[in-house]
Design a protein around this motif. Structure first.
Motif, short mmCIF file in Angstrom:
data_model
loop_
_atom_site.label_atom_id
_atom_site.label_comp_id
_atom_site.label_asym_id
_atom_site.label_seq_id
_atom_site.Cartn_x
_atom_site.Cartn_y
_atom_site.Cartn_z
N MET A 102 0.82 -1.21 0.00
CA MET A 102 0.00 0.00 0.00
C MET A 102 0.86 1.27 0.00
SD MET A 102 -3.18 0.68 -0.02
CE MET A 102 -4.50 -0.16 0.82
N MET A 103 2.05 1.17 0.60
CA MET A 103 2.88 2.36 0.81
C MET A 103 4.22 2.26 0.09
SD MET A 103 1.39 4.54 2.96
CE MET A 103 2.49 5.23 4.19
N GLU A 104 4.30 1.35 -0.87
CA GLU A 104 5.57 1.18 -1.59
C GLU A 104 6.01 2.53 -2.17
OE1 GLU A 104 5.25 -1.94 -4.44
OE2 GLU A 104 7.44 -2.17 -4.60
N ASN A 105 7.27 2.86 -1.95
CA ASN A 105 7.86 4.11 -2.47
C ASN A 105 7.28 5.39 -1.89
OD1 ASN A 105 9.44 2.58 -4.25
ND2 ASN A 105 7.75 2.52 -5.73
N TYR A 106 6.50 5.29 -0.83
CA TYR A 106 5.89 6.50 -0.26
C TYR A 106 6.91 7.28 0.57
CZ TYR A 106 2.76 9.40 2.60
OH TYR A 106 2.12 10.45 3.22
N VAL A 107 7.06 8.56 0.24
CA VAL A 107 7.89 9.43 1.07
C VAL A 107 6.96 10.44 1.75
CG1 VAL A 107 9.78 11.10 1.13
CG2 VAL A 107 9.88 9.16 -0.44
N SER A 108 7.01 10.46 3.06
CA SER A 108 6.10 11.31 3.82
C SER A 108 6.59 12.74 3.87
CB SER A 108 6.00 10.75 5.25
OG SER A 108 5.27 11.62 6.07
N PRO A 109 5.67 13.72 3.94
CA PRO A 109 6.10 15.10 4.16
C PRO A 109 6.42 15.35 5.64
CG PRO A 109 3.71 15.00 3.92
CD PRO A 109 4.22 13.60 3.72
N ILE A 110 6.18 14.33 6.45
CA ILE A 110 6.34 14.50 7.91
C ILE A 110 7.68 13.94 8.37
CG2 ILE A 110 5.44 13.66 10.14
CD1 ILE A 110 2.66 13.60 8.83
N LYS A 111 8.31 14.69 9.28
CA LYS A 111 9.48 14.14 9.98
C LYS A 111 9.02 13.88 11.41
CE LYS A 111 13.88 15.98 9.88
NZ LYS A 111 14.86 17.01 10.31
N ALA A 112 9.11 12.61 11.82
CA ALA A 112 8.62 12.25 13.15
C ALA A 112 9.39 13.02 14.22
CB ALA A 112 8.76 10.75 13.37
N PHE A 113 8.71 13.26 15.33
CA PHE A 113 9.32 13.96 16.47
C PHE A 113 10.62 13.29 16.89
CE2 PHE A 113 9.86 14.32 21.08
CZ PHE A 113 9.84 15.69 21.26
N VAL A 114 10.60 11.96 17.01
CA VAL A 114 11.81 11.25 17.46
C VAL A 114 12.95 11.39 16.46
CG1 VAL A 114 10.74 9.56 19.00
CG2 VAL A 114 10.87 9.08 16.55
N VAL A 115 12.61 11.41 15.19
CA VAL A 115 13.65 11.54 14.16
C VAL A 115 14.29 12.92 14.26
CG1 VAL A 115 14.10 11.53 11.68
CG2 VAL A 115 12.45 9.92 12.65
N ASP A 116 13.46 13.90 14.49
CA ASP A 116 13.95 15.27 14.63
C ASP A 116 14.90 15.36 15.83
OD1 ASP A 116 13.85 18.03 13.77
OD2 ASP A 116 12.83 18.42 15.69
N ARG A 117 14.46 14.80 16.96
CA ARG A 117 15.29 14.83 18.17
C ARG A 117 16.63 14.12 17.95
NH1 ARG A 117 13.07 15.52 23.48
NH2 ARG A 117 11.80 17.41 23.38
N LEU A 118 16.57 12.95 17.33
CA LEU A 118 17.79 12.15 17.15
C LEU A 118 18.76 12.83 16.20
CD1 LEU A 118 16.27 8.55 16.85
CD2 LEU A 118 17.60 9.46 18.76
N THR A 119 18.24 13.30 15.07
CA THR A 119 19.15 13.88 14.08
C THR A 119 19.71 15.22 14.57
OG1 THR A 119 17.21 14.68 12.89
CG2 THR A 119 18.26 12.70 12.03
#
Lengths: 485, 474
Positions: free
Chosen positions: B91-108
């Motif tokens: 259903m989500m093959e190749n899907y790139v989200s416009p959202i950056k998860a909170f945890v991803v933001d914190r980690l990066t």
């Protein structure tokens, strides 16, 4: 059997469901703008598009607006509420569910009193709840024959309140009166612009009929697509007639959703959505429950303006205005404010009311304007009325001045001065003009002296003509009478 | 380099000592990830630009970037706005989200480098079967068995130091047990779920997989806390969990649930490993006592019903209208049916259909309503017990990692695997799986504590690690 049915008298049973878009700047669960009329899909974000991973953030302002509306409609306010998911599939519903107050509506047990031919009727409000609007399908051509459709999600997530009445509405006219009164109240509260043509006020009607005096309910139809007060009344009228015809033939009304067709003046059965009627409602686990403590409710209550019914009562008691005047003047908050403001500088309620009702409203109507667009300030109307009292201008001239004021928004003094409209109340000057008129009109003078009283009117008219209407009419009458003795 | 005994602190020691250590270590780990990927099917997406990420954090001060050059993997239901987020679904093959998860933001922001997106049961639903549309993750110890979610395998094989993944009924902790790593599911609301693709919103929590309690603690301090972007995240003080581990656990009481060993399908080896773990706890001076929790054993089905109902609703947005896969069709209704029939996998469809049934007007009284009531009972019962004891210990899963064949065919795995884990999700409590010594395969000991007392769980976990194996902090 059929013959018996034909003699039965039927009465309509009508309940209304009204959707009102709230005037918040942003949507109910995201920061997108709610402005009407933007290019399709330009006011959207992951939240209102239902993209995976997005989280709804409740707009407190929308909650307050719903609370304000509930209070204005005399509802009890809920003290704990959840935001619940109503699950169904449709292309205009991004998440596959609509978030709505299904279990604990904001307001319950309210009412609105309407005036039907001079009699007060109470329409009870079953409930008022807050929810999100859906997107809009744009069909290519006719809805039924459309080869494909587009979806605009600008409207998705705009906060709505849904107001559900009890089946207390007794006629199509009452439905229209109720809706107009409801609109007035909601406009007073400032929570919506209530524009039926833009869809910010939408009304569906549940219509059924039953033998007069009976307390049973028969099959009802749900009427949609009525986009003006007039079409609400016409649609319901048509539907009552249609159902009465069916029942008189001894048949049963099919319970269904029907579409009002404004051009044809008829209702037709709509293709039913394949949406399941089982909505599987449950509280949205991503939106936390909300507690509305009494101090918050009181705070919102204190922000409520004086509402139309209270204002009407006050106008009648405080200013001794007749019912009709009070009703007209309170028909909008801005008009009532205009009246109140004018009284501050000119405290003759009935005179002010007469000027507003006969002059101001007539001009506004002719120009298709709202009071908010009016160039005359309340202070200026008061000044005009003071000029009459002082004898500076006559009532008749005042009407001319009023027209100028309406067009240009200038102060009445300025217009009077500019146009030289100051009333001639100088006895010597008037006598001189009267003598000239008597000299120029020997015939009518003879007639009058010969007993034709009517001739006096002609002579007064001539004096007014010679002074371009500026002569003080009472003085002209008096002086002319003396001269002709 | 022996990555299994490495901690973030040690890694930073190496980075400080040698100029090129950061780039070299990261590139070694990435090579390892690529190789392991071929054999174990850990990742759905490996970041091709990983080395570019590394370049950016090179030379950053550890004081300002506490995760500079620390390789982290993300479960593929956690959105990044750079890499694909597939949820392991066609259903989500190749899907790139416009959202950056909170945890991803914190980690990066802290300097972490993302190796890639790890495999998971489709949409995280499936209880650590390790089966998605794209991959079947294999166990790092025995390849014919499952790894559970790819994140645990990624950590166990040293392809990332940390794995972030979600846990709705226990998938994260079960995978930790299967792969022999530490897995923490924090208190509900401890970590923002903004950018996590929902499965069961009231059960889901993002958790941390690591080789040890020290790293878990360090990461928790960085990703925990209130986020305005997730209303269910809670505003509770975030501790320096790493520092908390300096002191040994003292005066603690741990409860053992009566009849834990009578659970159907409990493997002897798991039982022995758990009992050995309890002995270790006693040796540390921790008091072990039996507690009575009859409702606890109703949690797997309770969580399955609630999970299915929420999933049915949460996944209704996969309709082919706005994003993701769309099947060809003649009209809207058909588009829905075809899209969801072709786009979702069999396990998932069965689960969603069950959710639709359990919440329907007709069956609501039989399923969803009693499940909600049972949830309250389980929660009340556990809260009462946790007034007596500081935490509750159970095996994490009744069995060792099941075979790949079994996870595909045996539908009863789900409730059985959730026997001990799902109660923590229903009650919103923090729970942690710590590896314990077993004879053939890794096994896990689960500790379940009071809300927001992750520090105590980590403390005991750290002490267990120290006593059972080489102390990683040495």
């Amino acid at each position: 059997m059929v013959k018996e049915v034909k003699t039965v008298k039927f009465e309509p049973v009508i309940g209304l469901e009204i959707h009102v878009e709230l005037l918040t700047k942003t949507k109910i669960f995201c920061g997108c703008s709610t402005t009407f009329g933007a290019e399709p899909n330009t006011q959207t974000c992951p939240v209102c598009l239902g993209l995976p991973g997005a989280r709804p953030i409740l707009n407190k302002r929308a909650v307050e607006f719903a609370m304000r509306a509930s209070l204005a409609l005399n509802c009890d306010i809920v003290d704990y509420t959840t935001f619940d998911r109503k699950n169904y599939f449709y292309a205009d519903l991004p998440k596959g569910y609509q978030i709505s107050q299904y279990f604990f509506p904001m307001g319950t047990n309210g009412y609105v009193d309407i005036n039907v031919n001079g009699e007060s009727r109470r329409i009870r409000i079953h409930q008022l709840h807050l929810e999100e609007d859906t997107g809009k399908l744009l069909h290519v051509g006719d809805i039924l024959a459309s080869p494909y459709s587009r979806v605009d999600f600008n409207r998705a997530g705009v906060p709505l309140i849904e107001i559900v009445t009890e089946p207390d509405v007794g006629s199509a006219e009452e439905a229209r009166l109720f809706l107009q009164k409801l609109r007035t109240i909601l406009l007073y509260t400032g929570i919506s612009d209530c524009k039926m043509e833009e869809g910010s006020l939408r009304c569906d009607a549940n219509v059924s009929i039953r033998p007069r005096g009976s307390d049973t309910f028969m099959n009802k139809t749900e009427l949609k697509n009525m986009n003006s007060f007039r079409s609400v009344q016409r649609g319901i009228e048509f539907e009552i007639k249609r159902q009465t015809g069916i029942c008189k033939d001894g048949k049963e009304v099919v319970p269904e959703t029907r579409h009002w067709n404004e051009d044809k003046g008829t209702t037709t059965a709509m293709r039913s959505k394949f949406a399941a009627s089982d909505y599987r409602c449950f509280p949205d686990p991503n939106v936390i429950p909300l507690e509305t403590d009494s101090s918050w409710i009181e705070e919102v209550r204190n922000q409520l303006p004086e509402l139309p019914d209270e204002k009407q009562e006050r106008f009648k008691e405080e200013y001794q205005l007749p019912d009709y005047d009070a009703e007209v003047l309170t028909s909008s908050r801005e008009l009532a404010d205009f009246f109140d403001e004018t009284l501050k500088d000119y405290n003759e309620p009935k005179t002010v009311s007469n000027w507003i009702m006969s002059e101001l409203l007539a001009y506004l109507k002719a120009e298709k304007m709202e009071i908010t667009g009016c160039k005359i300030a309340p202070r200026q109307l008061a000044q005009l009325l003071q000029l009459i009292d002082k004898g500076t201008i006559s009532g008749k001239i005042a009407k001319t001045v009023f027209e100028e004021m309406f067009q240009r928004g200038e102060d009445p003094e300025t217009i009077v001065e500019e146009k030289g409209l100051v009333q001639i109340a100088d006895e010597g000057e008037l006598e001189r003009i009267i003598e000239e008129v008597i000299e120029a009109n020997p015939g009518p003078v003879e007639d009058f002296k010969g007993g034709k009283k009517k001739a006096l009117g002609f002579l007064v008219g001539q004096v007014m003509k010679a002074t371009k209407g500026k002569a003080n009419p009472q003085m002209v009458n008096k002086l002319l009478g003396e001269k002709l003795k | 380099m022996e990555i299994s005994s490495l901690t973030i602190t040690k890694l930073h020691g190496i980075y400080k000592a040698e100029e090129n250590a950061l780039s070299e270590t990261c590139s070694t780990i990435y090579d390892r990830a690529q190789k392991a990927q071929e054999k174990y099917d850990i990742y759905i997406t490996l970041d091709k630009d990983f080395l570019a990420q590394v370049e950016k954090v090179k030379g950053k001060k550890i004081e300002e970037y506490p995760l500079a050059g620390v390789p982290v993997s993300l479960g593929d239901n956690i959105c990044t706005d750079v890499l694909e987020t597939t949820c392991g679904s066609k259903m989500m093959e190749n899907y790139v989200s416009p959202i950056k998860a909170f945890v991803v933001d914190r980690l990066t922001r802290a300097g972490a480098v993302i190796t890639g997106k790890t495999n998971l049961d489709e949409f995280g639903i499936g209880d650590a079967r390790g089966h998605s549309y794209f991959a079947h993750s294999k166990n790092p110890r025995v390849e014919s068995r499952t790894a559970g979610c790819g994140a645990a395998c990624a950590v166990a094989l040293g392809t990332s130091l940390i794995g972030l993944s979600s846990d709705a009924r226990g998938a994260l902790r079960q995978s930790a047990a299967y792969c022999g790593v530490t897995g923490l599911k924090p208190t509900y609301g401890r970590i923002s779920r903004y950018g996590l693709i929902d499965y069961a919103s009231s059960l889901d929590q993002i958790g941390i997989l690591a080789m040890n309690a020290l790293d878990t603690a360090l990461i928790l301090s960085l990703v925990a806390g209130k986020d305005e972007g997730d209303p269910t995240s809670l505003d509770k003080p975030v501790l320096d969990y790493h520092k908390e581990l300096i002191e040994k656990p003292k005066g603690l009481k741990i409860g053992i649930i009566k009849e834990w060993d009578e659970v159907e399908g409990l493997e002897e080896e798991v039982k022995k490993a758990f009992e050995a773990g309890l002995e270790q706890l006693k040796d540390m001076g921790i008091e072990i006592m039996e507690v009575n929790a009859p409702s606890f054993f109703h949690s797997p089905y309770t969580a399955a019903i609630i999970g299915a109902v929420e999933a049915f609703s949460n996944l209704a947005n996969f309709d082919g209208v706005r994003f993701g896969f769309r099947a060809s069709s003649n009209h809207l209704h058909e588009m829905y049916i075809n899209t969801r029939t072709e786009g979702f996998g069999e396990h998932l469809k069965r689960f969603l259909a069950f959710g639709a049934l359990a919440s329907s007007e007709k069956h609501f009284q039989e399923y969803f309503l009693p499940a909600q009531k049972m949830r309250t009972r389980i929660k009340d019962e556990l809260e009462e017990i946790l007034e007596e004891v500081d935490m509750i210990a159970t095996p994490t899963v009744p069995f060792m990692a099941p075979s790949l064949e079994r996870v595909e065919k045996d539908c009863s795995i789900a409730p059985a695997a959730d026997t001990f884990t799902s109660a923590a999700n229903l009650a919103g409590l923090p729970a942690l799986s710590v590896p314990v010594k077993a004879e053939t395969m890794p096994a896990g000991l689960q500790l379940m504590g009071r809300p927001f007392q992750e520090n105590l769980l980590l403390k005991v976990s750290h002490a267990l690690e120290k006593s059972s194996m080489q102390d990683p902090s040495n």
